[in-house]
Design a protein around this motif. Structure first.
Motif, mmCIF file in Angstrom:
data_model
loop_
_atom_site.group_PDB
_atom_site.id
_atom_site.type_symbol
_atom_site.label_atom_id
_atom_site.label_comp_id
_atom_site.label_asym_id
_atom_site.label_seq_id
_atom_site.Cartn_x
_atom_site.Cartn_y
_atom_site.Cartn_z
ATOM 1 N N GLN A 1 -22.895 20.707 -40.917
ATOM 2 C CA GLN A 1 -23.453 21.825 -40.174
ATOM 3 C C GLN A 1 -24.723 22.329 -40.854
ATOM 4 O O GLN A 1 -24.830 22.336 -42.080
ATOM 5 N N VAL B 1 -27.464 29.780 -52.746
ATOM 6 C CA VAL B 1 -26.030 29.744 -53.072
ATOM 7 C C VAL B 1 -25.838 30.130 -54.541
ATOM 8 O O VAL B 1 -26.669 29.799 -55.395
ATOM 9 N N TRP C 1 -24.714 20.362 -50.366
ATOM 10 C CA TRP C 1 -25.557 21.426 -49.829
ATOM 11 C C TRP C 1 -27.013 21.006 -50.035
ATOM 12 O O TRP C 1 -27.452 20.778 -51.160
ATOM 13 N N HIS D 1 -16.027 32.078 -51.598
ATOM 14 C CA HIS D 1 -14.939 31.279 -51.020
ATOM 15 C C HIS D 1 -14.935 29.889 -51.635
ATOM 16 O O HIS D 1 -15.923 29.438 -52.213
ATOM 17 N N SER E 1 -23.274 33.092 -50.879
ATOM 18 C CA SER E 1 -24.738 33.059 -50.758
ATOM 19 C C SER E 1 -25.238 34.453 -50.434
ATOM 20 O O SER E 1 -24.499 35.291 -49.901
ATOM 21 N N GLY F 1 -31.657 33.907 -50.066
ATOM 22 C CA GLY F 1 -30.243 33.633 -49.789
ATOM 23 C C GLY F 1 -29.717 32.333 -50.343
ATOM 24 O O GLY F 1 -28.937 31.637 -49.674
ATOM 25 N N ALA G 1 -30.533 25.380 -44.390
ATOM 26 C CA ALA G 1 -29.828 24.455 -45.286
ATOM 27 C C ALA G 1 -28.964 23.538 -44.425
ATOM 28 O O ALA G 1 -28.691 23.838 -43.259
ATOM 29 N N LYS H 1 -30.011 31.251 -42.408
ATOM 30 C CA LYS H 1 -30.071 32.708 -42.573
ATOM 31 C C LYS H 1 -31.366 33.158 -41.917
ATOM 32 O O LYS H 1 -32.463 32.752 -42.328
ATOM 33 N N ARG I 1 -34.136 30.862 -43.736
ATOM 34 C CA ARG I 1 -33.726 29.936 -44.812
ATOM 35 C C ARG I 1 -32.773 28.921 -44.215
ATOM 36 O O ARG I 1 -31.680 29.252 -43.761
ATOM 37 N N VAL J 1 -26.882 25.521 -41.808
ATOM 38 C CA VAL J 1 -26.598 26.939 -42.049
ATOM 39 C C VAL J 1 -27.952 27.633 -42.172
ATOM 40 O O VAL J 1 -28.745 27.302 -43.067
HETATM 41 O O1 LIG Z 1 -25.790 28.048 -47.009
HETATM 42 C C1 LIG Z 1 -25.175 29.063 -47.266
HETATM 43 O O2 LIG Z 1 -25.663 30.180 -47.183
HETATM 44 C C2 LIG Z 1 -23.749 28.977 -47.738
HETATM 45 C C3 LIG Z 1 -22.969 28.005 -46.942
HETATM 46 C C4 LIG Z 1 -21.574 27.900 -47.436
HETATM 47 O O3 LIG Z 1 -21.174 28.514 -48.364
HETATM 48 C C5 LIG Z 1 -20.676 26.997 -46.759
HETATM 49 O O4 LIG Z 1 -21.039 26.415 -45.710
HETATM 50 O O5 LIG Z 1 -19.546 26.852 -47.263
#
Ligand SMILES: O=C(O)CCC(=O)C(=O)O
Length: 238
Positions: free
Chosen positions: A95, A140, A127, A110, A195, A138, A206, A99, A204, A97
């Motif tokens: 996926q 990690v 990541w 988590h 994050s 933002g 990722a 921000k 941002r 991600v």
């Molecule tokens: O990219 C991020 O801000 C954190 C993403 C994340 O922690 C996750 O997908 O488990």
């Protein structure tokens, strides 16, 4: 090849510039195409962890972008996964991600494994920074974890207000994993991470892709959770 000892001892490893420029461009283009769609508070189907444009998860669409699929299953990712898991393994989830610009949305502490929902062998989260990741936009933060001495999942509590699980209430700020675009931070599904908010005027982006040593089978169905695509084998669409 056995897993890298530093990965086992810290629960994470960095791979600077692991994404070639062409693949980085492909990933950014796919992310931007998905961002152009109406916002969806997406998650993994069980947990709806998006927060509109502030914290967006653009999930499970790689088959629409053949260059992205080739990268996900190709030699660069195979090298990262093998270094950490000891085998190139299987892609089971991916996926973007994002921000949003000036977003107040952080993401709580988590372990990724807490989102799986059934007992499973720990896996690897890769990541990938699609933009330079800084403390301002933002990045990690991780808590180092010895995977052999701390092998389990911590209790996690669902946070209704912020659509996320929280698995750590301590004071440690964690190590900021600042990264240049194209860098990879690989961490175990047991590694606690969070994050920060994006306080900059630019999004941002990722890409989070997850790999398991063996197919991750959902005991309720006997079928793979999401995907079980062997890494290092050319995808059918290539
Ligand atoms: O990219 C991020 O801000 C954190 C993403 C994340 O922690 C996750 O997908 O488990």
């Amino acid at each position: 090849m056995p897993p890298r000892p530093d990965f086992r001892a810290r629960g994470h490893a960095e791979f600077p510039a692991a994404v070639p420029p062409g693949a980085l461009a492909d990933l950014r283009a796919a992310c931007d195409a998905l961002l152009a769609e109406p916002a969806d508070d997406g998650g993994d189907g069980t947990h709806r962890i998006g927060l509109g444009r502030a914290r967006q998860f653009l999930a499970h669409r790689h088959e629409e972008f053949p260059a992205v699929e080739r990268f996900l299953l190709g030699p660069e990712m195979a090298a990262v996964v093998e270094a950490c898991l000891g085998t190139p393994g299987y892609l089971f989830n991916e996926q973007f991600v994002v921000k949003g610009a000036g977003s107040g949305a952080s993401f709580a502490w988590h372990q990724d494994g807490a989102y799986v929902g059934f007992d499973h062998t720990p896996y690897l989260t890769v990541w990938i920074a699609l933009d330079d990741a800084t403390e301002e936009n933002g990045c990690v933060y991780l808590l180092a974890r010895d995977l052999d001495r701390q092998p389990g999942l911590e209790p996690h509590v669902w946070q209704e207000a912020s659509n996320e699980l929280n698995g750590y209430d301590g004071d440690a700020p964690g190590t900021p994993m600042t990264a240049a675009a194209g860098d990879v931070v690989a961490f175990s599904s047991l590694t606690l991470h969070r994050s920060g908010e994006n306080r900059t005027p630019r999004p941002r982006r990722a890409y989070v892709c997850q790999y398991s040593a063996e197919p991750l089978l959902d005991p309720a169905t006997g079928r793979p959770k999401r995907f079980a695509k062997p890494v290092g084998e050319a995808p059918a669409s290539a």
